[in-house]
Write an enzyme that holds these catalytic residues in place. Structure first.
Site, mmCIF file in Angstrom:
data_model
loop_
_atom_site.group_PDB
_atom_site.id
_atom_site.type_symbol
_atom_site.label_atom_id
_atom_site.label_comp_id
_atom_site.label_asym_id
_atom_site.label_seq_id
_atom_site.Cartn_x
_atom_site.Cartn_y
_atom_site.Cartn_z
ATOM 1 N N THR A 75 0.830 -1.204 0.000
ATOM 2 C CA THR A 75 0.000 0.000 0.000
ATOM 3 C C THR A 75 0.866 1.256 0.000
ATOM 4 O O THR A 75 0.654 2.182 -0.796
ATOM 5 C CB THR A 75 -0.933 -0.014 1.236
ATOM 6 O OG1 THR A 75 -1.771 -1.168 1.146
ATOM 7 C CG2 THR A 75 -1.787 1.237 1.299
ATOM 8 N N GLN A 185 1.287 -9.055 -6.345
ATOM 9 C CA GLN A 185 0.894 -10.455 -6.530
ATOM 10 C C GLN A 185 1.894 -11.200 -7.405
ATOM 11 O O GLN A 185 2.256 -12.345 -7.123
ATOM 12 C CB GLN A 185 -0.488 -10.546 -7.193
ATOM 13 C CG GLN A 185 -1.641 -10.145 -6.297
ATOM 14 C CD GLN A 185 -1.860 -11.101 -5.145
ATOM 15 O OE1 GLN A 185 -1.637 -12.294 -5.266
ATOM 16 N NE2 GLN A 185 -2.295 -10.564 -4.029
ATOM 17 N N HIS A 207 4.712 -9.921 2.495
ATOM 18 C CA HIS A 207 3.798 -10.934 3.048
ATOM 19 C C HIS A 207 3.027 -11.680 1.966
ATOM 20 O O HIS A 207 2.330 -12.651 2.269
ATOM 21 C CB HIS A 207 2.857 -10.336 4.093
ATOM 22 C CG HIS A 207 1.701 -9.530 3.573
ATOM 23 N ND1 HIS A 207 0.435 -10.032 3.470
ATOM 24 C CD2 HIS A 207 1.626 -8.247 3.151
ATOM 25 C CE1 HIS A 207 -0.387 -9.088 3.028
ATOM 26 N NE2 HIS A 207 0.312 -7.990 2.813
ATOM 27 N N CYS A 331 -9.571 -6.695 1.051
ATOM 28 C CA CYS A 331 -10.017 -5.398 1.554
ATOM 29 C C CYS A 331 -11.478 -5.170 1.235
ATOM 30 O O CYS A 331 -12.068 -4.213 1.690
ATOM 31 C CB CYS A 331 -9.180 -4.299 0.924
ATOM 32 S SG CYS A 331 -7.489 -4.796 0.657
HETATM 33 C C1 LIG Z 1 -1.917 -7.101 -1.093
HETATM 34 C C2 LIG Z 1 -1.811 -6.155 -2.242
HETATM 35 C C3 LIG Z 1 -1.463 -4.805 -2.046
HETATM 36 C C4 LIG Z 1 -1.281 -4.213 -0.670
HETATM 37 O O1 LIG Z 1 -0.089 -4.659 -0.062
HETATM 38 P P1 LIG Z 1 0.047 -4.550 1.547
HETATM 39 O O2 LIG Z 1 1.471 -4.925 1.793
HETATM 40 O O3 LIG Z 1 -0.922 -5.536 2.107
HETATM 41 O O4 LIG Z 1 -0.244 -3.136 1.915
HETATM 42 C C5 LIG Z 1 -1.332 -4.016 -3.154
HETATM 43 N N1 LIG Z 1 -1.522 -4.485 -4.390
HETATM 44 C C6 LIG Z 1 -1.858 -5.765 -4.625
HETATM 45 C C7 LIG Z 1 -2.028 -6.234 -6.027
HETATM 46 C C8 LIG Z 1 -2.022 -6.646 -3.559
HETATM 47 O O5 LIG Z 1 -2.357 -7.912 -3.794
#
Ligand SMILES: *Cc1c(COP(=O)(O)O)cnc(C)c1O
Length: 389
Positions: A75, A185, A207, A331
């Site tokens: 994010t 991803q 993560h 989310c």
């Molecule tokens: C999970 C995700 C995010 C956000 O990443 P965080 O580390 O959870 O803030 C942004 N873009 C995509 C495509 C995601 O899958």
């Protein structure tokens, strides 16, 4: 969580921490607690660990170490990329046009909207095909001299599709407009080569590839104008202030290294499971569609829509039966609005509300896929009855 919870099929939301990553991090929570900005030996040890992690990440992403900025996750990387590059482009060359794909994660989509609403950027959404993919020719047609930034996701979190990023990158490079890509991803499934992709900014998050939560990287190609969005000390060459999170950074580098080393083997293991899952669902459940591209998609990702189903009700039925799945984006759970990404594919709200995302990972087994296929048709039928009741 119920005791019967046994099949975790939501790896696009997050992944379990690899025990080897935990081992690599532990010393930096304990004896090696120094601040990497300190001059003394404690600081030097912490700084050495951070710089080793940075060099390791840079080698895997095919860039120079100083082109990486550590952040608190995907994010923040997306926010820094969009705000930092758009505001710098406006300051330096008066650019105020943003070109963004309509299938972005909210961290990109809502940041782009905020730039339009609060900073008077003109936000233009790119078209996508029925699989959620951007045609590079559409980027070429819409680029303007005053385009501040283009942003196109690499691997889609909701529908799994992969975008032809290298072709889009070549076009943006030729026209001198910076390109950002959210690769959060994709980094778990594809080798990411920022020079081959010709991107100027790229976001990853630990993560999503068996590393710790709360840490990520923004790749910033040398020479790309970027205004810092978090101001304070001169960390990260002035691009992002704040004491570095040493253990998480060490863990992220270890996690990406392990992911890269095991990617091909995992891909070969997951592809047949993905095929079985997709074919099994489409064969057994009426009024079901695959979302995203049938082949140009990440190896772990299967996503569907079922007509006349409340996606959240289906998730609860699955949870009761012991399967942890998602309706698309973590989310968006508990949000009754249909996903903007699914609407961008041309689906009606009636279909888009019935979404299901099943994302496999390292611990997923053929038995889990079989078990899911054995219960899903009846659960979808039940969810349809709930809708009618
Ligand atoms: C999970 C995700 C995010 C956000 O990443 P965080 O580390 O959870 O803030 C942004 N873009 C995509 C495509 C995601 O899958």
């Amino acid at each position: 969580m119920s005791a019967r919870q046994w099949a975790y099929l939501d790896h696009a939301a997050t992944t379990p921490l690899d025990p080897r990553v935990l081992q690599a991090m532990l010393p930096y929570f304990n004896e090696d607690y120094g601040n990497p900005a300190s001059v003394h030996g404690y600081g030097q040890r912490a700084e050495a660990a951070v710089e080793a992690a940075r060099a390791n990440l840079a080698a895997h992403l095919h860039c120079a170490s100083h082109e990486l900025v550590f952040t608190s996750g995907g994010t923040e990387s997306n926010n820094l990329a969009l705000r930092g590059a758009a505001l710098a482009a406006r300051q330096q060359r008066g650019a105020r046009h943003l070109l963004v794909s309509p299938v972005e994660h909210d961290a990109v989509a809502k940041t782009a909207r905020a730039l339009a609403e609060q900073f008077d950027f003109e936000l233009e959404w790119l078209p996508v095909d029925g699989f959620g993919r951007v045609d590079p020719a559409d980027v070429a047609r819409r680029l303007r001299p005053e385009t501040a930034l283009v942003s196109v996701i690499l691997g889609n979190n909701e529908i799994g599709s992969l975008n032809p990023l290298a072709e889009i990158g070549a076009i943006c490079r030729e026209r001198g407009v910076p390109l950002h890509s959210d690769a959060v991803q994709a980094a778990a499934h594809l080798p990411i080569d920022v020079s081959g992709l010709q991107v100027d900014l790229l976001s990853i998050s630990a993560h999503k590839f068996y590393g710790p939560k709360g840490t990520g990287v923004l790749y910033v190609r040398q020479g790309t104008p970027l205004l810092p969005q978090q101001i304070g000390g001169s960390h990260e060459e002035g691009r992002r202030a704040g004491t570095l999170n040493v253990p998480l950074i060490v863990g992220m580098a270890k996690a990406l290294e392990l992911t890269k080393n095991e990617m091909e083997e995992q891909g070969q293991r997951l592809r047949p499971l993905q095929d079985e899952l997709i074919q099994g669902v489409l064969n057994a459940i009426p009024d079901a569609q695959l979302t995203g591209h049938p082949r140009e998609r990440m190896a772990n990702h299967a996503s569907f829509v079922f007509e006349g189903v409340d996606g959240n009700a289906l998730l609860m039925l699955l949870d009761d039966a012991g399967f942890a799945c998602s309706s698309g984006s973590a989310c968006k759970t508990a949000n009754p609005e249909p996903s903007q990404v699914l609407l961008a594919l041309g689906l009606t709200p009636q279909w888009a509300l019935g979404s299901l995302r099943v994302t496999l990972g390292r611990e997923s087994t053929p038995e889990q896929v079989q078990a899911l296929l054995s219960v899903l048709p009846a659960l979808v039928a039940r969810a349809r009855q709930l809708e009618l009741a």
